[in-house]
Design a protein around this motif. Structure first.
Motif, mmCIF file in Angstrom:
data_model
loop_
_atom_site.group_PDB
_atom_site.id
_atom_site.type_symbol
_atom_site.label_atom_id
_atom_site.label_comp_id
_atom_site.label_asym_id
_atom_site.label_seq_id
_atom_site.Cartn_x
_atom_site.Cartn_y
_atom_site.Cartn_z
ATOM 1 N N UNK A 253 0.701 -0.822 0.103
ATOM 2 C CA UNK A 253 -0.222 -0.208 -0.004
ATOM 3 C C UNK A 253 0.462 1.209 -0.273
ATOM 4 N N UNK A 254 1.110 1.905 -1.040
ATOM 5 C CA UNK A 254 1.740 3.471 -0.993
ATOM 6 C C UNK A 254 0.325 4.548 -0.716
ATOM 7 N N UNK A 255 0.680 5.759 -0.074
ATOM 8 C CA UNK A 255 0.424 6.635 0.107
ATOM 9 C C UNK A 255 0.591 7.887 -1.051
ATOM 10 N N UNK A 256 -0.333 9.032 -0.407
ATOM 11 C CA UNK A 256 0.009 9.583 -1.837
ATOM 12 C C UNK A 256 1.383 10.497 -1.372
ATOM 13 N N UNK A 257 1.845 10.597 -0.007
ATOM 14 C CA UNK A 257 2.742 10.952 0.214
ATOM 15 C C UNK A 257 3.900 10.319 0.055
ATOM 16 N N UNK A 258 4.071 9.242 -0.271
ATOM 17 C CA UNK A 258 5.308 8.468 -0.519
ATOM 18 C C UNK A 258 5.661 6.813 0.373
ATOM 19 N N UNK A 259 4.305 7.714 1.258
ATOM 20 C CA UNK A 259 5.154 5.890 3.021
ATOM 21 C C UNK A 259 3.991 5.654 2.017
ATOM 22 N N UNK A 260 4.530 4.216 3.523
ATOM 23 C CA UNK A 260 3.647 3.215 3.816
ATOM 24 C C UNK A 260 2.410 3.214 4.933
ATOM 25 N N UNK B 159 0.726 1.487 7.671
ATOM 26 C CA UNK B 159 1.113 0.940 8.574
ATOM 27 C C UNK B 159 0.275 -0.528 9.242
ATOM 28 N N UNK B 160 0.585 -1.348 8.557
ATOM 29 C CA UNK B 160 0.075 -2.836 8.773
ATOM 30 C C UNK B 160 -0.885 -3.274 9.907
ATOM 31 N N UNK B 161 -1.432 -3.024 10.841
ATOM 32 C CA UNK B 161 -1.865 -3.322 12.034
ATOM 33 C C UNK B 161 -2.821 -4.280 12.506
ATOM 34 N N UNK B 162 -2.948 -5.446 13.481
ATOM 35 C CA UNK B 162 -3.539 -6.501 13.735
ATOM 36 C C UNK B 162 -3.911 -6.139 15.087
ATOM 37 N N UNK B 163 -5.573 -6.329 15.360
ATOM 38 C CA UNK B 163 -5.425 -5.408 16.775
ATOM 39 C C UNK B 163 -6.694 -7.128 17.392
ATOM 40 N N UNK B 164 -6.528 -6.109 18.778
ATOM 41 C CA UNK B 164 -7.008 -7.712 19.177
ATOM 42 C C UNK B 164 -8.260 -6.871 20.660
ATOM 43 N N UNK C 226 -1.015 -5.266 17.528
ATOM 44 C CA UNK C 226 0.516 -5.808 16.680
ATOM 45 C C UNK C 226 0.893 -4.884 15.815
ATOM 46 N N UNK C 227 2.401 -4.714 15.436
ATOM 47 C CA UNK C 227 2.557 -3.743 14.011
ATOM 48 C C UNK C 227 2.779 -5.369 13.269
ATOM 49 N N UNK C 228 2.400 -5.867 12.099
ATOM 50 C CA UNK C 228 2.849 -6.504 11.183
ATOM 51 C C UNK C 228 4.360 -5.953 10.639
ATOM 52 N N UNK C 229 5.615 -7.037 11.246
ATOM 53 C CA UNK C 229 6.467 -6.951 10.400
ATOM 54 C C UNK C 229 6.918 -6.410 8.567
#
Length: 69
Positions: free
Chosen positions: A1-8, A10-15, A27-30
């Motif tokens: 996933x790429x954002x307009x500003x060129x930053x990806x 953050x993929x997270x898993x939540x409980x 937890x942040x996905x590595x």
């Protein structure tokens, strides 16, 4: 996933505790990984013995079945 500003993103898993509308942990996905590897890490941090835990079908490969009995 790429954002307009060129930053990806953050993929997270939540409980979640849905009844209480509460996030129990995240937890942040590595990098170069996916949520399947992050789920066991998140479950290790939570005390879920005796609780009902549901996981989206994509996050439940055979090696995760029955880990928290």
């Amino acid at each position: 996933m790429t954002r307009p500003l060129g930053k990806k993103a953050i993929a997270m898993v939540s409980a979640w505790a849905t009844t209480n509308h509460l996030v129990l942990g995240q937890v942040k996905v590595r990098s170069q990984s996916n949520e399947i590897t992050a789920i066991p890490e998140l479950l290790r941090w939570l005390e879920v013995s005796g609780c009902i835990v549901t996981i989206d079908a994509i996050g439940l490969p055979a090696q995760n079945c029955g880990k928290n009995k």
